[in-house]
Design an enzyme around this catalytic site. Structure first.
Site: not given
Ligand code: R5P
Length: 292
Positions: A201
């Site tokens: 990711k």
């Molecule tokens: C943050 O550290 C988390 O892992 C979240 O799952 C990730 O950042 C995704 O969330 P967002 O779309 O709010 O950035």
């Protein structure tokens, strides 16, 4: 005594055994259990996924939009392919009759008040198995103060996951003072893939994102990042998929929207339906109007 089997004649001796390459980039050589879990995360029809990220509390507590997950998030779950959360929320809030695949946050340690790259593995593989999760997630801080340790922690989780058939998703965290560009994300995502994770990711960048996906040998999903106007978030999701991402793992741009359900449906229309951002925005608006 059981009746003796009367041998049939359906041997199909001239028909080669059916089989096909696994649909997901870089996953062909994985074992059955791991592939099966990945096939629950990524839809085999299009290779894409809509993950709903609600794990933010593991380092920043009751984040805006996640104060009451039972009230505000549970209605969104049917629209997601996957829920990404902590084991605490899974056990306390998410009913066990929810059959959506779970990607579990398996790293943690420092709070938002401290140096975030100081994370550790924060969950045993045994508990991942007990909870029936489809993958683990671990933050990796390339270029961060504790870069090396976070990378080694990731490899430990990969090793444990390979032992039991549970994929690992690396999350490339970017320090506040670091530049978010394609060069950085090529480095970070490629390192994670080379060191063994089954998918990564990362963040979308406007310039050169297609080079990030093309040189990463495993699927990439994008995080949403900070809340932005709905149409901008939809354009980002569209562009990411168009430039080779296999999906989104989105949080704030969904649950901090004035219509989280509208955004879920709109993101879904883009990721699985190839809908253009403007059309998806209309869908978001329609759902929002219906909710009034
Ligand atoms: C943050 O550290 C988390 O892992 C979240 O799952 C990730 O950042 C995704 O969330 P967002 O779309 O709010 O950035």
């Amino acid at each position: 005594m059981p009746e003796a089997d009367k041998e049939g004649k359906n041997y199909y001796e001239n028909v080669p055994q059916k089989g096909k390459l696994f649909f997901l980039k870089g996953s062909t050589e994985l074992d059955w259990g791991m592939k099966n879990r990945l096939a629950r995360i990524f839809n085999p029809k299009d290779g894409h996924t809509v993950m709903l990220a609600i794990d933010h509390g593991y380092f920043q507590g009751p984040t805006s939009g996640l104060e009451r997950i039972d009230v505000s998030i549970m209605p969104l779950v049917p629209e997601a392919d996957v829920v990404m959360c902590t084991r605490g929320i899974l056990r306390t809030i998410i009913p066990p009759d929810v059959t959506k695949p779970i990607v579990i946050r398996a790293s943690g340690g420092p709070s938002i008040l401290k140096e975030l790259s100081d994370e550790q593995i924060a969950m045993d593989m045994e508990d991942c198995i007990r909870l029936g999760v489809c993958a683990t997630a671990i933050q990796v801080f390339i270029g961060g103060q504790f870069e090396s340790r976070s990378v080694v922690n990731m490899t430990r989780l990969v090793d444990a996951g390979l032992r039991y058939g549970i994929p690992t998703m690396a999350v490339t965290a970017v320090g506040r003072d670091m530049e978010r560009n394609a060069k950085y994300f090529r480095l970070a995502t490629r390192m994670c893939a080379e060191l063994g994770v089954q998918y990564v990711k990362t963040y979308y960048v406007d310039e050169g994102f297609e080079t990030v996906t093309s040189v990463c040998p495993v699927p990439i999903v994008i995080a949403g990042g900070k809340k932005r106007p709905e149409l901008d978030a939809l354009k980002m999701a569209y562009n990411a998929i168009d430039q080779g991402a296999a999906g989104v793992d989105m949080g704030r741009n969904i649950f901090q929207s004035d219509s989280p359900l509208g955004m879920m449906k709109a993101i879904r229309a883009i990721v699985h339906g190839g809908e253009k951002p403007e059309k998806a925005y209309d869908l978001y608006q329609t759902v929002k109007d219906e909710e009034k």
